[in-house]
Motif scaffolding. Structure first.
Motif, short mmCIF file in Angstrom:
data_model
loop_
_atom_site.label_atom_id
_atom_site.label_comp_id
_atom_site.label_asym_id
_atom_site.label_seq_id
_atom_site.Cartn_x
_atom_site.Cartn_y
_atom_site.Cartn_z
N UNK A 1 0.87 -1.18 0.00
CA UNK A 1 0.00 0.00 0.00
C UNK A 1 0.90 1.23 0.00
N UNK A 2 0.76 2.08 -1.02
CA UNK A 2 1.68 3.21 -1.20
C UNK A 2 0.93 4.53 -1.18
N UNK A 3 1.38 5.42 -0.31
CA UNK A 3 0.90 6.80 -0.27
C UNK A 3 1.47 7.52 -1.49
N UNK A 4 0.59 7.99 -2.39
CA UNK A 4 1.07 8.63 -3.61
C UNK A 4 1.00 10.16 -3.53
N UNK A 5 0.96 10.70 -2.30
CA UNK A 5 1.02 12.15 -2.16
C UNK A 5 2.41 12.64 -2.59
N UNK A 6 2.52 13.92 -2.87
CA UNK A 6 3.74 14.48 -3.43
C UNK A 6 4.99 14.23 -2.63
N UNK A 7 4.88 14.07 -1.31
CA UNK A 7 6.06 13.91 -0.46
C UNK A 7 6.65 12.51 -0.51
N UNK A 8 5.96 11.59 -1.16
CA UNK A 8 6.38 10.18 -1.11
C UNK A 8 6.80 9.64 -2.48
N UNK A 9 7.20 10.51 -3.39
CA UNK A 9 7.50 10.07 -4.75
C UNK A 9 8.61 9.04 -4.77
N UNK A 10 9.72 9.32 -4.07
CA UNK A 10 10.86 8.41 -4.08
C UNK A 10 10.46 7.02 -3.62
N UNK A 11 9.74 6.96 -2.50
CA UNK A 11 9.30 5.67 -1.96
C UNK A 11 8.34 4.98 -2.93
N UNK A 12 7.44 5.74 -3.54
CA UNK A 12 6.45 5.16 -4.43
C UNK A 12 7.13 4.52 -5.65
N UNK A 13 8.09 5.24 -6.23
CA UNK A 13 8.78 4.71 -7.41
C UNK A 13 9.55 3.44 -7.05
N UNK A 14 10.32 3.49 -5.97
CA UNK A 14 11.10 2.32 -5.57
C UNK A 14 10.21 1.13 -5.26
N UNK A 15 9.10 1.37 -4.55
CA UNK A 15 8.25 0.26 -4.10
C UNK A 15 7.42 -0.34 -5.23
N UNK A 16 7.00 0.46 -6.19
CA UNK A 16 6.26 -0.11 -7.32
C UNK A 16 7.19 -0.99 -8.15
N UNK A 17 8.43 -0.57 -8.30
CA UNK A 17 9.40 -1.40 -9.03
C UNK A 17 9.70 -2.66 -8.24
N UNK A 18 9.89 -2.51 -6.93
CA UNK A 18 10.18 -3.67 -6.08
C UNK A 18 9.02 -4.66 -6.09
N UNK A 19 7.79 -4.14 -6.06
CA UNK A 19 6.61 -5.01 -6.10
C UNK A 19 6.58 -5.83 -7.38
N UNK A 20 6.98 -5.21 -8.50
CA UNK A 20 6.98 -5.93 -9.78
C UNK A 20 8.02 -7.06 -9.77
N UNK A 21 9.16 -6.83 -9.09
CA UNK A 21 10.20 -7.86 -9.02
C UNK A 21 9.72 -9.05 -8.20
N UNK A 22 9.12 -8.78 -7.05
CA UNK A 22 8.60 -9.87 -6.21
C UNK A 22 7.43 -10.58 -6.88
#
Length: 439
Positions: free
Chosen positions: A285-306
Motif C-alpha cells: 500500500x503506497x501513499x502517492x502524495x507528493x512527499x512520497x514520490x521516491x518511496x512510491x517509485x522504488x516500491x512499485x518497481x520492487x513489487x513488480x520484481x517480487x
C-alpha cells in the motif's frame, strides 16, 4: 648577499595561508556570484605557482571540460576527498582541486536552467562522487553518506524545477540531453497530464529508462538477499551436480582396501537443494502524495520484481484521498507510474478498506504500508488488528536512495510500541524484510 633558507615551520605557515585564501574565495563565491578582486588575484597567483591551469578557478568551466583539456588532472580528482595518505606538502594543491569540485557542484546560481546546464551539473556531481571515492551515482547507495546524498538530490531537484521542462521535452534534440533521475521523474509524473504529442512521448521514454535502470539495481539486491531455507522433507535429486563428495567418501571409509589402496564406493550421497516455496501474498500500500514520490517509485518497481518470483501473489494499492487498485499492472511499474496522480491530501482509511479484504490467510500474508503517516489517527486501530491477526505488518516511512523521510512522531511511537517500528532508509532494508518473510 646570501638567501635566508625557509624553515619547515615557515613553509607550513605559508601553505596554511594559501589554503585559507583558496577556501575564503570558495566561500565567497558560494554565497555571492560577485568576485572579490583581492581573493581572485591571490588565488590566480597560487594556482599559477602550483602549475595548475587558470581555468580551474572558473566556475563556468565544467570539470569534464577541464579534464578533457588537461587529462593529467583526472587521476588527481579521483579519491581526492577520501581518507588516505597524501604526499607531504600537497595540501595546497588538494585545496585548489577540492575548491573546484565544491564550487561547481554547490554554487548552482538562480534563474532558468537549460537541459545542457543540467547535464553539465550532473557530470560535475559525478566527479564530486569520484572525489568521495565512489562511482557517479554511487553515493546515494553508500551507508553513512545519506545526508550528503540528500543534499545532492535536493540541488538536482531545484535545477530540474528551474528548467522549462515542457519546452525541453517538446524538442527531441534537447530531450536527448536529459538523463533520468528521481528529481526529473518526479517532475514528469507531476506534469504528465499537461503533456501531449512529442513531449509526452519523450517523457514516457525517460520514465521507462529510469524504471529499467532502478529495476536492474533492485533485482540484483533481491537476488543477493537470502533466498529461503533448505526443505529437508524433499528427497535430494540423484544427479551428478548434487553429489556430496565429502559425505560419500566419509560414509564409505570402511570400504578402504589397504592392499590395492582403493576406496570402494557402494553407496552415493547427494545434497538436498530443494527450498521451501510456500505460496505467499504480499500487499503493498503506497501513499502517492507528493512527499512520497521516491518511496512510491522504488516500491512499485520492487513489487513488480517480487511479483515475478514463483508462488508469490503481489497486490498493489496506491492512495491519496482516494484508493486505486493497481494489481492488474503490478508486473509493469512503468504502467503503474503512468496511472498514479501525485499530490493532494492523504486518507489511509480508503486504502485500508481496499487492502484489508485481500487478506485471505493472515499467517501467510505480509502488508507493506509506505507513508509519512501524517494521516487519520483511527488507522492505528486497523494496523493493530492486522498485526494481531498474524499478518506480517511492515510500516515504511521511506525507502529511497537519498535520506530519511519525515514521519509523524505520534505514529512512529505507536508503531514502535506495537512491535513494528517504522522502516526508513535504503530500499535494501525492505528487500531484507520481505525476503525473510518469504523464506
Amino acid at each position: 648577499m646570501t638567501e635566508t633558507p625557509v624553515t619547515a615551520p615557515e613553509a607550513q605557515s605559508a601553505d596554511q595561508t594559501k589554503r585559507q585564501v583558496l577556501y575564503w574565495r570558495l566561500l565567497s563565491r558560494l554565497f555571492s556570484p560577485d568576485e572579490q578582486p583581492s581573493l581572485e588575484n591571490a588565488s590566480v597567483g597560487i594556482v599559477g605557482e602550483l602549475g595548475l591551469p587558470p581555468a580551474l578557478l572558473d566556475p563556468g568551466v565544467s570539470v569534464d571540460n577541464l579534464v578533457q583539456r588537461f587529462p593529467e588532472l583526472a587521476a588527481q580528482f579521483e579519491g581526492l576527498m577520501t581518507e588516505q595518505e597524501h604526499e607531504e606538502g600537497d595540501e595546497v594543491r588538494r585545496a585548489a582541486l577540492v575548491s573546484k569540485l565544491l564550487l561547481n557542484v554547490f554554487a548552482t546560481g538562480s534563474g532558468n536552467v537549460s537541459a545542457s546546464q543540467l547535464q553539465s551539473w550532473k557530470q560535475d556531481a559525478g566527479w564530486f562522487e569520484r572525489g568521495m571515492g565512489c562511482e557517479p551515482g554511487g553515493l546515494r547507495h553508500r551507508v553513512g553518506d545519506e545526508e550528503l546524498a540528500k543534499v545532492l538530490a535536493g540541488l538536482e531537484g531545484d535545477l530540474v524545477k528551474r528548467m522549462r521542462l515542457r519546452e525541453v521535452l517538446a524538442d527531441p534534440a534537447l530531450a536527448k540531453q536529459l538523463t533520468p533521475s528521481m528529481s526529473l521523474i518526479e517532475q514528469l509524473l507531476h506534469d504528465k497530464s499537461n503533456l501531449s504529442g512529442v513531449a509526452l512521448a519523450n517523457a514516457k521514454a525517460l520514465i521507462r529508462r529510469f524504471v529499467d535502470e532502478v529495476a536492474e539495481v533492485l533485482r540484483t539486491q533481491v537476488e543477493k538477499a537470502s533466498a529461503g531455507v533448505i526443505d529437508r522433507s524433499v528427497p535430494p535429486k540423484r544427479v551428478y551436480r548434487n553429489l556430496d563428495i565429502e559425505r560419500t567418501i566419509w560414509k564409505n571409509l570402511t570400504n578402504w582396501s589397504p592392499d590395492d589402496r582403493r576406496l570402494y564406493v557402494d553407496r552415493l550421497f547427494y545434497k538436498q537443494t530443494a527450498r521451501r516455496t510456500t505460496p505467499a501474498r504480499v500487499i503493498v500500500v503506497v501513499d502517492q502524495s507528493g512527499s512520497m514520490v521516491d518511496a512510491m517509485v522504488n516500491c512499485t518497481i520492487l513489487a513488480s520484481i517480487f511479483a515475478g518470483l514463483p508462488k508469490v501473489d503481489v497486490h498493489l494499492v496506491a492512495y491519496d484521498t482516494r484508493a486505486l487498485d493497481l494489481t492488474p499492472w503490478v508486473s509493469d511499474p512503468f504502467e503503474v507510474l503512468l496511472r498514479t496522480t501525485l499530490g493532494g491530501g492523504t486518507d489511509g482509511t480508503v486504502a485500508m478498506a481496499l487492502a484489508r479484504p485481500k487478506i485471505a490467510d493472515p499467517r501467510n500474508t505480509a502488508m507493506v504500508w509506505i507513508s509519512d503517516f501524517y494521516d487519520n489517527r483511527s488507522l492505528i486501530t486497523d494496523f493493530e488488528a492486522i498485526h494481531r491477526s498474524g499478518v506480517k505488518f511492515i510500516p515504511v516511512g521511506s525507502v529511497n536512495s537519498s535520506g530519511s523521510q519525515s514521519v509523524d512522531p505520534w505514529y512512529r511511537q505507536k508503531l514502535k510500541a506495537m512491535g513494528t517500528p517504522v522502516l526508513s532508509g535504503h530500499v535494501r532494508k525492505l528487500v531484507f524484510e520481505l525476503k525473510n518473510f518469504l523464506a
